[in-house]
Design a protein around this motif. Structure first.
Motif, PDB file in Angstrom:
ATOM      1  N   ASP A   1      11.831  84.081 -31.667  1.00 26.94           N
ATOM      2  CA  ASP A   1      12.140  84.710 -30.387  1.00 26.94           C
ATOM      3  C   ASP A   1      11.511  83.870 -29.267  1.00 26.94           C
ATOM      4  O   ASP A   1      10.818  82.877 -29.556  1.00 26.94           O
ATOM      5  CB  ASP A   1      11.698  86.178 -30.376  1.00 26.94           C
ATOM      6  CG  ASP A   1      10.188  86.380 -30.307  1.00 26.94           C
ATOM      7  OD1 ASP A   1       9.427  85.403 -30.108  1.00 26.94           O
ATOM      8  OD2 ASP A   1       9.761  87.535 -30.444  1.00 26.94           O
ATOM      9  N   PRO A   2      11.740  84.207 -28.006  1.00 21.34           N
ATOM     10  CA  PRO A   2      11.202  83.372 -26.914  1.00 21.34           C
ATOM     11  C   PRO A   2       9.677  83.214 -26.922  1.00 21.34           C
ATOM     12  O   PRO A   2       9.158  82.253 -26.374  1.00 21.34           O
ATOM     13  CB  PRO A   2      11.683  84.094 -25.653  1.00 21.34           C
ATOM     14  CG  PRO A   2      12.955  84.757 -26.082  1.00 21.34           C
ATOM     15  CD  PRO A   2      12.682  85.216 -27.493  1.00 21.34           C
ATOM     16  N   ASP A   3       8.964  84.150 -27.563  1.00 22.34           N
ATOM     17  CA  ASP A   3       7.502  84.042 -27.650  1.00 22.34           C
ATOM     18  C   ASP A   3       7.052  83.283 -28.889  1.00 22.34           C
ATOM     19  O   ASP A   3       5.857  83.124 -29.117  1.00 22.34           O
ATOM     20  CB  ASP A   3       6.862  85.426 -27.658  1.00 22.34           C
ATOM     21  CG  ASP A   3       6.916  86.097 -26.293  1.00 22.34           C
ATOM     22  OD1 ASP A   3       6.749  85.382 -25.282  1.00 22.34           O
ATOM     23  OD2 ASP A   3       7.126  87.317 -26.240  1.00 22.34           O
ATOM     24  N   GLY A   4       8.011  82.830 -29.706  1.00 13.92           N
ATOM     25  CA  GLY A   4       7.674  82.068 -30.896  1.00 13.92           C
ATOM     26  C   GLY A   4       7.513  82.885 -32.166  1.00 13.92           C
ATOM     27  O   GLY A   4       7.205  82.352 -33.222  1.00 13.92           O
ATOM     28  N   ASN A   5       7.710  84.202 -32.075  1.00 15.80           N
ATOM     29  CA  ASN A   5       7.620  85.055 -33.257  1.00 15.80           C
ATOM     30  C   ASN A   5       8.799  84.790 -34.182  1.00 15.80           C
ATOM     31  O   ASN A   5       9.938  84.706 -33.735  1.00 15.80           O
ATOM     32  CB  ASN A   5       7.605  86.531 -32.856  1.00 15.80           C
ATOM     33  CG  ASN A   5       6.413  86.856 -32.007  1.00 15.80           C
ATOM     34  OD1 ASN A   5       5.280  86.710 -32.430  1.00 15.80           O
ATOM     35  ND2 ASN A   5       6.677  87.264 -30.779  1.00 15.80           N
ATOM     36  N   ARG A   6       8.530  84.674 -35.464  1.00 20.94           N
ATOM     37  CA  ARG A   6       9.563  84.357 -36.454  1.00 20.94           C
ATOM     38  C   ARG A   6      10.242  85.640 -36.938  1.00 20.94           C
ATOM     39  O   ARG A   6       9.564  86.578 -37.353  1.00 20.94           O
ATOM     40  CB  ARG A   6       8.940  83.624 -37.627  1.00 20.94           C
ATOM     41  CG  ARG A   6       8.390  82.266 -37.237  1.00 20.94           C
ATOM     42  CD  ARG A   6       7.524  81.685 -38.312  1.00 20.94           C
ATOM     43  NE  ARG A   6       8.210  81.675 -39.592  1.00 20.94           N
ATOM     44  CZ  ARG A   6       8.371  80.595 -40.356  1.00 20.94           C
ATOM     45  NH1 ARG A   6       7.858  79.447 -39.971  1.00 20.94           N
ATOM     46  NH2 ARG A   6       8.995  80.663 -41.500  1.00 20.94           N
ATOM     47  N   ILE A   7      11.568  85.639 -36.882  1.00 16.97           N
ATOM     48  CA  ILE A   7      12.371  86.787 -37.309  1.00 16.97           C
ATOM     49  C   ILE A   7      13.258  86.333 -38.467  1.00 16.97           C
ATOM     50  O   ILE A   7      14.031  85.386 -38.323  1.00 16.97           O
ATOM     51  CB  ILE A   7      13.266  87.315 -36.162  1.00 16.97           C
ATOM     52  CG1 ILE A   7      12.485  87.471 -34.849  1.00 16.97           C
ATOM     53  CG2 ILE A   7      13.973  88.595 -36.589  1.00 16.97           C
ATOM     54  CD1 ILE A   7      11.403  88.478 -34.848  1.00 16.97           C
ATOM     55  N   ASP A   8      13.161  87.022 -39.597  1.00 15.16           N
ATOM     56  CA  ASP A   8      13.943  86.741 -40.791  1.00 15.16           C
ATOM     57  C   ASP A   8      15.175  87.651 -40.784  1.00 15.16           C
ATOM     58  O   ASP A   8      15.030  88.873 -40.607  1.00 15.16           O
ATOM     59  CB  ASP A   8      13.072  87.015 -42.019  1.00 15.16           C
ATOM     60  CG  ASP A   8      13.788  86.783 -43.327  1.00 15.16           C
ATOM     61  OD1 ASP A   8      14.583  85.830 -43.419  1.00 15.16           O
ATOM     62  OD2 ASP A   8      13.548  87.565 -44.273  1.00 15.16           O
ATOM     63  N   VAL A   9      16.356  87.082 -40.935  1.00 10.63           N
ATOM     64  CA  VAL A   9      17.605  87.839 -40.920  1.00 10.63           C
ATOM     65  C   VAL A   9      18.317  87.621 -42.245  1.00 10.63           C
ATOM     66  O   VAL A   9      18.456  86.485 -42.697  1.00 10.63           O
ATOM     67  CB  VAL A   9      18.519  87.377 -39.765  1.00 10.63           C
ATOM     68  CG1 VAL A   9      19.824  88.163 -39.754  1.00 10.63           C
ATOM     69  CG2 VAL A   9      17.801  87.491 -38.428  1.00 10.63           C
ATOM     70  N   GLY A  10      18.768  88.709 -42.869  1.00 12.73           N
ATOM     71  CA  GLY A  10      19.445  88.570 -44.145  1.00 12.73           C
ATOM     72  C   GLY A  10      20.585  89.549 -44.328  1.00 12.73           C
ATOM     73  O   GLY A  10      20.576  90.643 -43.762  1.00 12.73           O
ATOM     74  N   GLU A  11      21.536  89.137 -45.130  1.00 18.26           N
ATOM     75  CA  GLU A  11      22.680  89.963 -45.522  1.00 18.26           C
ATOM     76  C   GLU A  11      22.686  90.011 -47.046  1.00 18.26           C
ATOM     77  O   GLU A  11      22.558  88.977 -47.712  1.00 18.26           O
ATOM     78  CB  GLU A  11      23.990  89.341 -45.030  1.00 18.26           C
ATOM     79  CG  GLU A  11      25.236  89.989 -45.541  1.00 18.26           C
ATOM     80  CD  GLU A  11      26.500  89.230 -45.170  1.00 18.26           C
ATOM     81  OE1 GLU A  11      27.572  89.626 -45.635  1.00 18.26           O
ATOM     82  OE2 GLU A  11      26.417  88.237 -44.429  1.00 18.26           O
ATOM     83  N   ILE A  12      22.814  91.202 -47.607  1.00 18.93           N
ATOM     84  CA  ILE A  12      22.848  91.341 -49.054  1.00 18.93           C
ATOM     85  C   ILE A  12      24.154  90.741 -49.573  1.00 18.93           C
ATOM     86  O   ILE A  12      25.230  91.079 -49.094  1.00 18.93           O
ATOM     87  CB  ILE A  12      22.731  92.818 -49.470  1.00 18.93           C
ATOM     88  CG1 ILE A  12      21.371  93.378 -49.031  1.00 18.93           C
ATOM     89  CG2 ILE A  12      22.921  92.971 -50.977  1.00 18.93           C
ATOM     90  CD1 ILE A  12      21.226  94.870 -49.219  1.00 18.93           C
TER      91      ILE A  12
END
Length: 67
Positions: A53-64
């Motif tokens: 995200d813009p603050d550098g936080n890592r976001i994991d996105v997944g689809e089963i």
């Protein structure tokens, strides 16, 4: 707003399950978010990627994945 004193951790801070990982990936690219890990099928049954995200936080996105 971004916090100038925020130090993002070096690990994923959120995990999202979505119905269409390809569409989510394209949306992240369209909005010029930093992609940490490109989209791919994982051996644990998810099509997944990681963005920051813009603050550098890592976001994991997944689809089963359907078996």
């Amino acid at each position: 707003t971004r916090n100038p004193n925020h130090k993002a951790p070096p690990y994923n801070v959120a995990h999202l399950l979505v119905s269409d990982a390809n569409a989510a990936y394209r949306s992240c690219q369209h909005h010029e978010l930093r992609i940490i890990r490109r989209i791919e099928d994982k051996d644990y049954g998810l099509r997944a990627f990681v963005f920051a995200d813009p603050d550098g936080n890592r976001i994991d996105v997944g689809e089963i994945l359907q078996r």
